[in-house]
Design a protein around this motif. Sequence first.
Motif, PDB file in Angstrom:
ATOM      1  N   ALA A  28      77.328 -64.650 135.217  1.00 32.00           N
ATOM      2  CA  ALA A  28      78.058 -65.901 135.446  1.00 32.00           C
ATOM      3  C   ALA A  28      77.354 -66.772 136.476  1.00 32.00           C
ATOM      4  CB  ALA A  28      79.489 -65.595 135.896  1.00 32.00           C
ATOM      5  N   GLN A  29      76.826 -66.154 137.522  1.00 29.35           N
ATOM      6  CA  GLN A  29      76.127 -66.925 138.558  1.00 29.35           C
ATOM      7  C   GLN A  29      74.903 -67.641 137.990  1.00 29.35           C
ATOM      8  OE1 GLN A  29      75.463 -63.908 141.600  1.00 29.35           O
ATOM      9  NE2 GLN A  29      76.870 -64.977 142.960  1.00 29.35           N
ATOM     10  N   ILE A  62      79.357 -60.817 136.964  1.00 36.18           N
ATOM     11  CA  ILE A  62      79.244 -61.909 137.933  1.00 36.18           C
ATOM     12  C   ILE A  62      77.810 -62.380 138.061  1.00 36.18           C
ATOM     13  CG2 ILE A  62      79.469 -62.480 140.375  1.00 36.18           C
ATOM     14  CD1 ILE A  62      82.025 -60.968 140.470  1.00 36.18           C
ATOM     15  N   ASN A  63      76.858 -61.453 137.999  1.00 38.66           N
ATOM     16  CA  ASN A  63      75.451 -61.862 138.037  1.00 38.66           C
ATOM     17  C   ASN A  63      75.121 -62.796 136.872  1.00 38.66           C
ATOM     18  OD1 ASN A  63      74.905 -60.416 140.342  1.00 38.66           O
ATOM     19  ND2 ASN A  63      74.146 -58.611 139.247  1.00 38.66           N
ATOM     20  N   HIS A 102      86.695 -62.177 145.672  1.00 37.28           N
ATOM     21  CA  HIS A 102      85.368 -62.791 145.802  1.00 37.28           C
ATOM     22  C   HIS A 102      84.302 -61.754 145.500  1.00 37.28           C
ATOM     23  CE1 HIS A 102      87.285 -66.285 147.576  1.00 37.28           C
ATOM     24  NE2 HIS A 102      87.951 -65.469 148.360  1.00 37.28           N
ATOM     25  N   PHE A 103      83.182 -62.258 145.065  1.00 42.68           N
ATOM     26  CA  PHE A 103      82.062 -61.370 144.782  1.00 42.68           C
ATOM     27  C   PHE A 103      81.310 -61.077 146.071  1.00 42.68           C
ATOM     28  CE2 PHE A 103      77.483 -60.989 143.824  1.00 42.68           C
ATOM     29  CZ  PHE A 103      77.540 -59.743 143.214  1.00 42.68           C
ATOM     30  N   SER A 129      85.123 -63.783 136.566  1.00 40.96           N
ATOM     31  CA  SER A 129      83.766 -63.786 137.125  1.00 40.96           C
ATOM     32  C   SER A 129      83.167 -65.189 137.105  1.00 40.96           C
ATOM     33  CB  SER A 129      82.872 -62.829 136.326  1.00 40.96           C
ATOM     34  OG  SER A 129      83.352 -61.513 136.386  1.00 40.96           O
ATOM     35  N   ALA A 166      82.019 -67.362 140.353  1.00 38.94           N
ATOM     36  CA  ALA A 166      80.657 -67.907 140.447  1.00 38.94           C
ATOM     37  C   ALA A 166      80.679 -69.410 140.710  1.00 38.94           C
ATOM     38  CB  ALA A 166      79.893 -67.599 139.158  1.00 38.94           C
ATOM     39  N   TRP A 213      79.111 -71.095 144.161  1.00 40.59           N
ATOM     40  CA  TRP A 213      78.008 -72.051 144.085  1.00 40.59           C
ATOM     41  C   TRP A 213      78.400 -73.412 144.667  1.00 40.59           C
ATOM     42  CZ3 TRP A 213      73.215 -71.908 144.358  1.00 40.59           C
ATOM     43  CH2 TRP A 213      72.378 -72.935 143.905  1.00 40.59           C
ATOM     44  N   ARG A 225      74.648 -71.798 137.764  1.00 42.75           N
ATOM     45  CA  ARG A 225      73.583 -72.528 138.466  1.00 42.75           C
ATOM     46  C   ARG A 225      72.768 -73.374 137.488  1.00 42.75           C
ATOM     47  NH1 ARG A 225      71.482 -68.053 142.980  1.00 42.75           N
ATOM     48  NH2 ARG A 225      73.538 -67.709 143.885  1.00 42.75           N
TER      49      ARG A 225
END
Length: 344
Positions: free
Chosen positions: A203-204, A200-201, A165-166, A277, A281, A285, A208
């Motif tokens: 991908a997040q 990951i940032n 997990h991130f 990643s 994400a 979310w 979203r």
Amino acid sequence: MAWQTYKHYFCKNVQHCEYARNDHAYRFSKDDPSIHRCEGNSNDGCGALLEAGKTVHPQRYWLAGVIVVGAASAALGFPLYHYLYPPALSGYGFTNKTTKVDESQAYVQVEIFRSKTARPAVVQFVTVEGSASADADYLPESGEVAFNANEYSKKIRVTILPDEHFNERVEDFSILLTNTQNQERHTVFVEEVPSRRESINTAQALVRNLSVVSMDIAAYGARLEAINAIMRSGSIHDEALYLEYQQVRSSNESNLRRSRERYVELFRDLESVDRRSVFIAFDAWIASLSRKGFTQQQKATVLSKAYFEVFLNHGIMEMDMWAKELESIVPDAEVELEQPRLQT
């Protein structure tokens, strides 16, 4: 206190007396042994009078045993106690109190030192959880490190596990020297890999956006279906109102088309990001939407995750079918038309 003595008496006729053949003795103190006979049937000669044996002093034997045991305990007690409960070691510790490590590293290596004045000994260690979890972030370890006479430095190794997990925060665990004075402690800080954090940032942000666009597709599709149903019903007799419905339908069709195009773009962008990643994400979310109670958007995001897996595995993008499935998330009763004048 006078010692009480006992005499042992034996059967004379050992040949026929089973009790005597097993070397059993009769012991009497105050009773008159002349009234006691060997156990058995007098017809076989076993009922004869007892024959006196030696005099015994059981209390003296008991006292002698106590003295012997006490002397042995005194001789062995001190070293035995120190064997069972060894004193804490002095002069042993960690070269450094902390270590920072990326979770991508296979292991962390920590050095234990022995001072010049410390005696050779065996140091015991164990890992202790902090915010990092055993078997998830690292493999728990425990054991011993032996220092010989000419050894003053030893290293122990703990395996680091990639986090599933991130985590934006740094996680930590400790290594404890359990048999040293003050139980010396070394703290290991496990940091997210910088390149993975950036991945990951990215991908997040994309996930979203995709979640919002997927909900837009669901809403525009459901509105179009509702508008078309009204226009097909023949209930609109006013030409101006009918034209207004057409304009609203055209606006929603345009919005739906742009949303679908953006949906495809986001899929292409996500394809270029590290897959692990991306799915981390997605899961983060979806869990966040569930906690916030955004049920419809959560369902739309779950569907989008499934569509993305199909796209990655087969290279297929069934946008028409996906849009219909997304549209079904919004119940007919919840469809809101943007133009108040259309509500009759």
